[in-house]
Design a protein around this motif. Structure first.
Motif, PDB file in Angstrom:
ATOM      1  N   LEU A 112      15.052 -30.933   3.030  1.00  0.00           N
ATOM      2  CA  LEU A 112      16.005 -29.778   2.928  1.00  0.00           C
ATOM      3  C   LEU A 112      15.753 -29.241   1.439  1.00  0.00           C
ATOM      4  CD1 LEU A 112      18.371 -28.370   3.929  1.00  0.00           C
ATOM      5  CD2 LEU A 112      19.757 -30.337   3.379  1.00  0.00           C
ATOM      6  N   GLN A 113      16.168 -28.010   1.476  1.00  0.00           N
ATOM      7  CA  GLN A 113      16.015 -27.299   0.157  1.00  0.00           C
ATOM      8  C   GLN A 113      16.762 -25.965   0.003  1.00  0.00           C
ATOM      9  OE1 GLN A 113      11.777 -26.893  -0.685  1.00  0.00           O
ATOM     10  NE2 GLN A 113      11.406 -25.662   0.957  1.00  0.00           N
ATOM     11  N   GLY A 114      16.824 -25.600  -0.904  1.00  0.00           N
ATOM     12  CA  GLY A 114      17.656 -24.460  -1.357  1.00  0.00           C
ATOM     13  C   GLY A 114      17.701 -24.170  -2.790  1.00  0.00           C
ATOM     14  N   TYR A 115      18.241 -22.907  -3.323  1.00  0.00           N
ATOM     15  CA  TYR A 115      18.412 -22.554  -4.428  1.00  0.00           C
ATOM     16  C   TYR A 115      19.872 -22.316  -4.952  1.00  0.00           C
ATOM     17  CZ  TYR A 115      13.522 -21.546  -5.004  1.00  0.00           C
ATOM     18  OH  TYR A 115      12.254 -21.675  -4.811  1.00  0.00           O
ATOM     19  N   VAL A 116      20.126 -22.460  -6.188  1.00  0.00           N
ATOM     20  CA  VAL A 116      21.567 -22.167  -6.997  1.00  0.00           C
ATOM     21  C   VAL A 116      21.285 -21.152  -7.998  1.00  0.00           C
ATOM     22  CG1 VAL A 116      23.399 -23.157  -8.258  1.00  0.00           C
ATOM     23  CG2 VAL A 116      22.411 -24.454  -6.366  1.00  0.00           C
ATOM     24  N   TYR A 117      22.173 -20.256  -7.873  1.00  0.00           N
ATOM     25  CA  TYR A 117      22.167 -19.065  -8.909  1.00  0.00           C
ATOM     26  C   TYR A 117      23.498 -18.828  -9.673  1.00  0.00           C
ATOM     27  CZ  TYR A 117      24.704 -16.360  -5.497  1.00  0.00           C
ATOM     28  OH  TYR A 117      25.267 -15.685  -4.313  1.00  0.00           O
ATOM     29  N   CYS A 118      23.388 -18.127 -10.694  1.00  0.00           N
ATOM     30  CA  CYS A 118      24.589 -17.557 -11.385  1.00  0.00           C
ATOM     31  C   CYS A 118      24.615 -16.365 -10.966  1.00  0.00           C
ATOM     32  CB  CYS A 118      24.178 -17.968 -12.850  1.00  0.00           C
ATOM     33  SG  CYS A 118      25.724 -17.345 -13.944  1.00  0.00           S
ATOM     34  N   ASP A 119      25.712 -15.718 -10.503  1.00  0.00           N
ATOM     35  CA  ASP A 119      26.070 -14.296 -10.386  1.00  0.00           C
ATOM     36  C   ASP A 119      26.556 -13.765 -11.518  1.00  0.00           C
ATOM     37  OD1 ASP A 119      26.744 -12.005  -9.355  1.00  0.00           O
ATOM     38  OD2 ASP A 119      28.098 -12.751  -7.584  1.00  0.00           O
ATOM     39  N   THR A 120      25.580 -13.241 -12.311  1.00  0.00           N
ATOM     40  CA  THR A 120      26.016 -12.708 -13.599  1.00  0.00           C
ATOM     41  C   THR A 120      26.909 -11.299 -13.613  1.00  0.00           C
ATOM     42  OG1 THR A 120      23.755 -11.519 -13.507  1.00  0.00           O
ATOM     43  CG2 THR A 120      23.806 -13.594 -14.616  1.00  0.00           C
ATOM     44  N   CYS A 121      26.940 -10.730 -12.639  1.00  0.00           N
ATOM     45  CA  CYS A 121      27.755  -9.543 -12.474  1.00  0.00           C
ATOM     46  C   CYS A 121      29.055  -9.646 -11.727  1.00  0.00           C
ATOM     47  CB  CYS A 121      26.774  -8.294 -11.925  1.00  0.00           C
ATOM     48  SG  CYS A 121      25.730  -7.808 -12.922  1.00  0.00           S
ATOM     49  N   ARG A 122      29.285 -10.941 -11.198  1.00  0.00           N
ATOM     50  CA  ARG A 122      30.529 -11.206 -10.532  1.00  0.00           C
ATOM     51  C   ARG A 122      30.601 -10.305  -9.238  1.00  0.00           C
ATOM     52  NH1 ARG A 122      34.019 -14.981 -12.779  1.00  0.00           N
ATOM     53  NH2 ARG A 122      35.605 -14.205 -11.291  1.00  0.00           N
ATOM     54  N   CYS A 123      29.534  -9.951  -8.428  1.00  0.00           N
ATOM     55  CA  CYS A 123      29.628  -9.122  -7.321  1.00  0.00           C
ATOM     56  C   CYS A 123      29.631  -9.752  -6.096  1.00  0.00           C
ATOM     57  CB  CYS A 123      28.433  -8.053  -7.417  1.00  0.00           C
ATOM     58  SG  CYS A 123      26.851  -8.864  -7.573  1.00  0.00           S
ATOM     59  N   GLY A 124      29.229 -11.140  -5.973  1.00  0.00           N
ATOM     60  CA  GLY A 124      29.219 -11.857  -4.707  1.00  0.00           C
ATOM     61  C   GLY A 124      28.004 -11.894  -4.115  1.00  0.00           C
ATOM     62  N   TYR A 125      26.840 -11.750  -4.593  1.00  0.00           N
ATOM     63  CA  TYR A 125      25.426 -11.748  -4.101  1.00  0.00           C
ATOM     64  C   TYR A 125      24.515 -11.555  -5.128  1.00  0.00           C
ATOM     65  CZ  TYR A 125      25.968  -6.689  -4.493  1.00  0.00           C
ATOM     66  OH  TYR A 125      26.323  -5.382  -4.556  1.00  0.00           O
ATOM     67  N   SER A 167      16.059 -29.935  -3.864  1.00  0.00           N
ATOM     68  CA  SER A 167      15.606 -30.409  -2.454  1.00  0.00           C
ATOM     69  C   SER A 167      15.945 -32.044  -2.344  1.00  0.00           C
ATOM     70  CB  SER A 167      13.834 -30.468  -2.630  1.00  0.00           C
ATOM     71  OG  SER A 167      13.261 -31.357  -3.442  1.00  0.00           O
ATOM     72  N   VAL A 168      16.123 -32.365  -1.361  1.00  0.00           N
ATOM     73  CA  VAL A 168      16.364 -33.675  -0.785  1.00  0.00           C
ATOM     74  C   VAL A 168      15.866 -34.060   0.676  1.00  0.00           C
ATOM     75  CG1 VAL A 168      18.719 -33.042   0.079  1.00  0.00           C
ATOM     76  CG2 VAL A 168      18.540 -35.293  -0.822  1.00  0.00           C
ATOM     77  N   TYR A 210      15.857 -25.150   5.232  1.00  0.00           N
ATOM     78  CA  TYR A 210      16.296 -24.234   4.306  1.00  0.00           C
ATOM     79  C   TYR A 210      17.455 -23.929   4.227  1.00  0.00           C
ATOM     80  CZ  TYR A 210      11.264 -23.547   3.852  1.00  0.00           C
ATOM     81  OH  TYR A 210       9.728 -23.573   3.779  1.00  0.00           O
ATOM     82  N   ALA A 211      18.331 -24.123   3.267  1.00  0.00           N
ATOM     83  CA  ALA A 211      19.543 -23.870   3.134  1.00  0.00           C
ATOM     84  C   ALA A 211      19.837 -22.410   2.485  1.00  0.00           C
ATOM     85  CB  ALA A 211      20.574 -24.956   2.418  1.00  0.00           C
TER      86      ALA A 211
END
Length: 161
Positions: free
Chosen positions: A29-42, A82-83, A132-133
């Protein structure tokens, strides 16, 4: 009699051996984590993928709220986590959930993008062991100065509405 044994072997034993091999392989299982630098929700062109964020996999019984399985993973420099999950969780509802961020400037989980449902069963027609998550994100405390220009590209400013 020998024909009967050959047919029995072909019909029962061979499929059992193949399915036993598939069941023993873990899910990746794997995915990504991001920082929303514009605080727009995507995610945007200004999105930064986060190193050191913690993600928890939680599985709960379908008929109860009892946690039946949990494990954690940490993102690498590219924001990817990933895990391996060794067992089929077909009787459970499983989610990847944001736990914490190492970046204090980007540590508030984005509601609606703070968890992702994951399918961890082989009883759904999927043949791959890789799952994939959806990407999950934290909100930056203060938006970047150039967010207005970035969001104009996506037509998400008040002037464009």
């Amino acid at each position: 009699m020998s024909r009967f044994l050959v047919v029995l072997l072909a019909v029962c034993v061979v499929p059992a051996m193949v399915s036993a091999r598939l069941v023993s392989e873990p899910f990746h299982l794997q995915g990504y984590v991001y920082c929303d630098t514009c605080r727009c929700g995507y995610e945007t062109d200004a999105t930064e993928y986060m190193d050191g964020a913690t993600v928890r996999i939680e599985c709960r019984g379908k008929d109860s709220d009892k946690i039946t399985f949990t494990t954690e993973a940490e993102t690498g420099q590219d924001g990817r986590w990933s895990v391996d999950v060794a067992s089929d969780r077909g009787d459970d509802i499983c989610d990847a959930v944001l736990v914490k961020s190492k970046n204090s400037e980007c540590a508030t989980p984005n509601a609606g993008r703070d968890r992702a449902r994951v399918i961890l069963t082989r009883n759904n027609g999927m043949t791959s062991n890789i799952r994939y998550a959806n990407n999950m994100g934290f909100l930056k405390r203060t938006p970047l100065a150039n967010c207005h220009q970035i969001l104009q590209k996506y037509q998400e400013t008040e002037e464009d509405i």
